[in-house]
Design a protein around this motif. Sequence first.
Motif, PDB file in Angstrom:
ATOM      1  N   THR A  24       0.770  -1.318  -0.192  1.00  0.00           N
ATOM      2  CA  THR A  24       0.088  -0.042  -0.096  1.00  0.00           C
ATOM      3  C   THR A  24       0.930   1.099   0.002  1.00  0.00           C
ATOM      4  O   THR A  24       2.145   1.257   0.387  1.00  0.00           O
ATOM      5  N   PHE A  25       0.209   2.340  -0.644  1.00  0.00           N
ATOM      6  CA  PHE A  25       1.005   3.535  -0.616  1.00  0.00           C
ATOM      7  C   PHE A  25       0.059   4.594   0.107  1.00  0.00           C
ATOM      8  O   PHE A  25      -1.147   4.579   0.019  1.00  0.00           O
ATOM      9  N   ASN A  26       0.844   5.406   1.008  1.00  0.00           N
ATOM     10  CA  ASN A  26      -0.068   6.461   1.713  1.00  0.00           C
ATOM     11  C   ASN A  26       0.817   7.766   1.270  1.00  0.00           C
ATOM     12  O   ASN A  26       1.530   8.089   1.087  1.00  0.00           O
ATOM     13  N   VAL A  86       4.524  -2.966   3.268  1.00  0.00           N
ATOM     14  CA  VAL A  86       3.857  -4.129   2.894  1.00  0.00           C
ATOM     15  C   VAL A  86       3.090  -4.901   3.989  1.00  0.00           C
ATOM     16  O   VAL A  86       3.597  -4.934   5.138  1.00  0.00           O
ATOM     17  N   ASN A  87       2.088  -5.461   3.598  1.00  0.00           N
ATOM     18  CA  ASN A  87       1.274  -5.986   4.727  1.00  0.00           C
ATOM     19  C   ASN A  87       1.379  -7.445   4.984  1.00  0.00           C
ATOM     20  O   ASN A  87       1.254  -8.272   3.746  1.00  0.00           O
ATOM     21  N   HIS A  88       2.093  -8.148   5.921  1.00  0.00           N
ATOM     22  CA  HIS A  88       2.575  -9.431   6.078  1.00  0.00           C
ATOM     23  C   HIS A  88       1.540  -9.927   6.908  1.00  0.00           C
ATOM     24  O   HIS A  88       0.903  -9.342   7.604  1.00  0.00           O
ATOM     25  N   VAL A 139       4.660  -3.421   7.576  1.00  0.00           N
ATOM     26  CA  VAL A 139       6.197  -2.897   7.756  1.00  0.00           C
ATOM     27  C   VAL A 139       6.241  -2.086   6.705  1.00  0.00           C
ATOM     28  O   VAL A 139       5.799  -2.056   5.605  1.00  0.00           O
ATOM     29  N   ARG A 140       6.393  -0.797   7.132  1.00  0.00           N
ATOM     30  CA  ARG A 140       6.839   0.625   6.206  1.00  0.00           C
ATOM     31  C   ARG A 140       8.294   0.579   5.846  1.00  0.00           C
ATOM     32  O   ARG A 140       9.220   0.429   6.562  1.00  0.00           O
ATOM     33  N   TYR A 141       8.454   0.723   4.364  1.00  0.00           N
ATOM     34  CA  TYR A 141       9.785   1.058   4.047  1.00  0.00           C
ATOM     35  C   TYR A 141       9.981   2.191   3.569  1.00  0.00           C
ATOM     36  O   TYR A 141       9.130   2.931   2.569  1.00  0.00           O
ATOM     37  N   ASP A 142      11.123   2.865   3.742  1.00  0.00           N
ATOM     38  CA  ASP A 142      11.442   4.393   3.345  1.00  0.00           C
ATOM     39  C   ASP A 142      12.471   4.272   1.889  1.00  0.00           C
ATOM     40  O   ASP A 142      13.433   3.807   2.397  1.00  0.00           O
ATOM     41  N   THR A 143      11.937   4.898   0.833  1.00  0.00           N
ATOM     42  CA  THR A 143      12.749   4.905  -0.138  1.00  0.00           C
ATOM     43  C   THR A 143      13.600   6.129  -0.202  1.00  0.00           C
ATOM     44  O   THR A 143      14.361   6.113  -1.277  1.00  0.00           O
TER      45      THR A 143
END
Length: 127
Positions: A3-5, A14-16, A21-25
């Motif tokens: 998902t993107f917010n 990413v929904n496990h 879990v939020r990933y920062d790019t």
Amino acid sequence: TVTFNKKWPHCFEVNHYAGSVRYDTTHFLEKNKDYIVKEHTTLAESSKSSFFSELFRSAGGSGAGEGGTATQSTFKLRTVSSIFSKQLASLMEALSRTQPHYIRCIKPNYACARSTFVAGYVHEQLA
């Protein structure tokens, strides 16, 4: 699922089964950039194989040209992947000196959904 917010424009989640879990790019490419070592490029350009030498010539040659890839000397390259490789080698060295015991992950249910425990399924994995 991913998902993107709009609150976090440089992040995705990413929904496990255990939660999201939020990933920062932010600065992802800079942090994970690997350099082509100057000595390797020079060696590849001098190859008798025209395909191989042309491959490295089009990658930027012996310097960072227009649209090319930056090159650096072989000394003190510290990229994320080189640090990871050193850490992995250190871990493998430590493991080879020991008698490792393995930890097995037990899944709580068939769908790997959180807050759901299927005793029979867990028992099957332990048997």
